[in-house]
Design a protein around this motif. Structure first.
Motif, PDB file in Angstrom:
ATOM      1  N   ARG A 176     -32.685 -50.630 -71.979  1.00 31.05           N
ATOM      2  CA  ARG A 176     -32.029 -49.672 -71.080  1.00 31.05           C
ATOM      3  C   ARG A 176     -32.959 -49.271 -69.936  1.00 31.05           C
ATOM      4  N   ARG A 177     -34.231 -49.117 -70.237  1.00 29.07           N
ATOM      5  CA  ARG A 177     -35.183 -48.741 -69.185  1.00 29.07           C
ATOM      6  C   ARG A 177     -35.341 -49.879 -68.180  1.00 29.07           C
ATOM      7  N   ILE A 178     -35.380 -51.103 -68.670  1.00 26.01           N
ATOM      8  CA  ILE A 178     -35.489 -52.251 -67.766  1.00 26.01           C
ATOM      9  C   ILE A 178     -34.242 -52.348 -66.891  1.00 26.01           C
ATOM     10  N   GLU A 179     -33.093 -52.092 -67.473  1.00 25.77           N
ATOM     11  CA  GLU A 179     -31.843 -52.131 -66.709  1.00 25.77           C
ATOM     12  C   GLU A 179     -31.839 -51.042 -65.638  1.00 25.77           C
ATOM     13  N   ASP A 180     -32.376 -49.875 -65.957  1.00 22.50           N
ATOM     14  CA  ASP A 180     -32.475 -48.811 -64.958  1.00 22.50           C
ATOM     15  C   ASP A 180     -33.319 -49.256 -63.769  1.00 22.50           C
ATOM     16  N   VAL A 181     -34.419 -49.923 -64.065  1.00 17.79           N
ATOM     17  CA  VAL A 181     -35.308 -50.407 -62.999  1.00 17.79           C
ATOM     18  C   VAL A 181     -34.586 -51.438 -62.147  1.00 17.79           C
ATOM     19  N   MET A 182     -33.835 -52.326 -62.792  1.00 18.98           N
ATOM     20  CA  MET A 182     -33.119 -53.358 -62.045  1.00 18.98           C
ATOM     21  C   MET A 182     -32.066 -52.739 -61.128  1.00 18.98           C
ATOM     22  N   ILE A 184     -32.366 -49.869 -59.632  1.00 20.30           N
ATOM     23  CA  ILE A 184     -33.123 -49.363 -58.489  1.00 20.30           C
ATOM     24  C   ILE A 184     -33.427 -50.493 -57.515  1.00 20.30           C
ATOM     25  N   GLU A 185     -33.808 -51.646 -58.047  1.00 19.90           N
ATOM     26  CA  GLU A 185     -34.114 -52.791 -57.197  1.00 19.90           C
ATOM     27  C   GLU A 185     -32.872 -53.253 -56.435  1.00 19.90           C
ATOM     28  N   LYS A 186     -31.703 -53.174 -57.073  1.00 17.99           N
ATOM     29  CA  LYS A 186     -30.461 -53.560 -56.401  1.00 17.99           C
ATOM     30  C   LYS A 186     -30.167 -52.618 -55.228  1.00 17.99           C
ATOM     31  N   VAL A 187     -30.397 -51.326 -55.444  1.00 18.22           N
ATOM     32  CA  VAL A 187     -30.179 -50.356 -54.373  1.00 18.22           C
ATOM     33  C   VAL A 187     -31.129 -50.621 -53.220  1.00 18.22           C
ATOM     34  N   LYS A 188     -32.393 -50.904 -53.520  1.00 18.83           N
ATOM     35  CA  LYS A 188     -33.369 -51.203 -52.478  1.00 18.83           C
ATOM     36  C   LYS A 188     -32.937 -52.429 -51.665  1.00 18.83           C
ATOM     37  N   ALA A 189     -32.414 -53.443 -52.360  1.00 21.66           N
ATOM     38  CA  ALA A 189     -31.960 -54.650 -51.665  1.00 21.66           C
ATOM     39  C   ALA A 189     -30.770 -54.339 -50.766  1.00 21.66           C
ATOM     40  N   GLN A 190     -29.859 -53.481 -51.230  1.00 19.78           N
ATOM     41  CA  GLN A 190     -28.707 -53.111 -50.420  1.00 19.78           C
ATOM     42  C   GLN A 190     -29.124 -52.354 -49.163  1.00 19.78           C
ATOM     43  N   VAL A 191     -30.149 -51.500 -49.300  1.00 18.97           N
ATOM     44  CA  VAL A 191     -30.655 -50.764 -48.140  1.00 18.97           C
ATOM     45  C   VAL A 191     -31.253 -51.728 -47.126  1.00 18.97           C
ATOM     46  N   ARG A 192     -32.006 -52.704 -47.608  1.00 22.51           N
ATOM     47  CA  ARG A 192     -32.630 -53.687 -46.706  1.00 22.51           C
ATOM     48  C   ARG A 192     -31.575 -54.488 -45.970  1.00 22.51           C
ATOM     49  N   ASP A 193     -30.457 -54.761 -46.638  1.00 26.60           N
ATOM     50  CA  ASP A 193     -29.409 -55.584 -46.029  1.00 26.60           C
ATOM     51  C   ASP A 193     -28.487 -54.781 -45.112  1.00 26.60           C
ATOM     52  N   ASN A 194     -28.580 -53.465 -45.168  1.00 25.71           N
ATOM     53  CA  ASN A 194     -27.744 -52.610 -44.324  1.00 25.71           C
ATOM     54  C   ASN A 194     -28.450 -52.383 -42.987  1.00 25.71           C
ATOM     55  N   LYS A 195     -27.844 -52.843 -41.895  1.00 26.66           N
ATOM     56  CA  LYS A 195     -28.504 -52.784 -40.590  1.00 26.66           C
ATOM     57  C   LYS A 195     -28.784 -51.354 -40.145  1.00 26.66           C
ATOM     58  N   VAL A 196     -27.858 -50.444 -40.422  1.00 25.09           N
ATOM     59  CA  VAL A 196     -28.041 -49.052 -40.008  1.00 25.09           C
ATOM     60  C   VAL A 196     -29.201 -48.420 -40.766  1.00 25.09           C
ATOM     61  N   LEU A 197     -29.160 -48.542 -42.098  1.00 22.59           N
ATOM     62  CA  LEU A 197     -30.201 -47.924 -42.916  1.00 22.59           C
ATOM     63  C   LEU A 197     -31.566 -48.572 -42.680  1.00 22.59           C
ATOM     64  N   SER A 198     -31.578 -49.894 -42.553  1.00 19.65           N
ATOM     65  CA  SER A 198     -32.854 -50.567 -42.328  1.00 19.65           C
ATOM     66  C   SER A 198     -33.446 -50.167 -40.982  1.00 19.65           C
ATOM     67  N   GLY A 199     -32.567 -49.888 -39.996  1.00 20.43           N
ATOM     68  CA  GLY A 199     -33.060 -49.425 -38.704  1.00 20.43           C
ATOM     69  C   GLY A 199     -33.669 -48.046 -38.795  1.00 20.43           C
ATOM     70  N   LEU A 200     -33.005 -47.154 -39.548  1.00 23.60           N
ATOM     71  CA  LEU A 200     -33.526 -45.804 -39.714  1.00 23.60           C
ATOM     72  C   LEU A 200     -34.862 -45.788 -40.443  1.00 23.60           C
TER      73      LEU A 200
END
Length: 231
Positions: A176-182, A184-200
C-alpha cells in the motif's frame, strides 16, 4: 582477507546480540560483549569509540549487506515498483533478531542518536536504489531516497507490531505504501505534461534542476580508527 578491525567488530557484535534483548544497546551490553568475546576493553573502544551505539550501527550495516547480496542474486519482478518493494522486504527479512531492531529503534529515537538513525535509514534506501541501478544525478536522487526512507521506516515500525502469519499484514502494508508513492509519481507526471502548470512551475523547476547528486567517492580511511594497515 578480513581485517583484524572487522573481525574484532564482528566478534563484539555477535557477543552483544546475546545481551541486547535484556540490556538493550547499552554500556552494560558493550562491556559484556567485550568480556564474552575476549576483547580487551581498550581494543574494544578503539574499534567502537561510542560503544554499543557503534555496534547497533554495525548490526544495521550487516543487514544492509545481506539485503544487497540477495538483491543481486535473486530473480526480481519485472515492474520497478515491485523491485523496490522486494528490496524493502529483503531488508526486513535479513533481520536475525527482531528484539535487536526493537531496541535499536528505541536507541535511535533518543535526540542524541537521532541523526545516526536517520543516516542509517537513508543508507539503506541509497543501497536499494544503487543496487537496482538508479542513475539519477539531479534532485530526483534525493527525492527517491527520501521517499523510500519514509516507506522503509514506516514498514519496519508496522512489522515490529505484526503478529500475522508469515508477516502477511506487513507485506500488504508495504504494498500500500509503494502504491501511494506511485500515485504521487503519476501526479508529478501529469503536472509535467500540463502546459499551463509546467509553465507556472518553470522557475521552481529550473532551481531544482541546479541540484546535483553528490559525487560517488570511495570510503576514505578515517583518522583515529584502528586498522591493520602496515601489518
Amino acid at each position: 582477507m578480513t581485517k583484524p578491525y572487522e573481525t574484532t567488530k564482528d566478534a563484539l557484535l555477535d557477543a552483544a546480540l546475546m545481551h541486547v534483548p535484556f540490556d538493550g544497546w547499552s554500556e552494560t551490553t558493550f562491556k559484556a560483549a567485550a568480556a564474552d568475546a575476549g576483547v580487551d576493553m581498550a581494543m574494544a573502544r578503539a574499534v567502537c569509540p561510542r560503544g554499543a551505539v557503534d555496534l547497533a550501527l554495525a548490526y544495521h550495516a550487516r543487514g544492509d549487506a545481506a539485503m544487497v547480496a540477495r538483491l543481486k542474486s535473486d530473480d526480481l519482478p519485472e515492474r520497478f515498483s515491485e523491485k523496490i518493494a522486494a528490496g524493502v522486504r529483503f531488508r526486513i527479512e535479513a533481520v536475525t533478531d527482531k528484539e535487536a531492531v526493537r531496541r535499536g529503534t528505541t536507541l535511535f529515537a533518543l535526540p542524541m542518536h537521532a541523526a545516526d538513525g536517520a543516516k542509517a535509514i537513508w543508507g539503506t534506501s541509497d543501497k536499494i536504489w544503487d543496487t537496482l541501478g538508479d542513475t539519477s544525478d539531479d534532485v530526483n536522487w534525493y527525492t527517491k531516497r527520501a521517499t523510500l526512507a519514509g516507506v522503509y521506516s514506516a514498514t519496519v515500525l508496522y512489522w515490529l507490531g505484526d503478529d500475522s502469519t508469515d508477516k502477511q499484514a506487513t507485506w500488504a502494508f508495504l504494498d500500500r505504501r509503494i502504491e501511494d508513492v506511485m500515485q504521487i509519481e503519476k501526479v508529478k507526471a501529469q503536472v509535467r505534461d500540463n502546459k499551463v502548470l509546467s509553465g507556472l512551475l518553470a522557475g521552481p523547476n529550473w532551481l531544482l534542476g541546479q541540484i546535483k547528486a553528490p559525487p560517488r567517492m570511495p570510503n576514505p580511511d578515517l583518522p583515529g580508527m584502528w586498522s591493520s594497515r602496515g601489518e
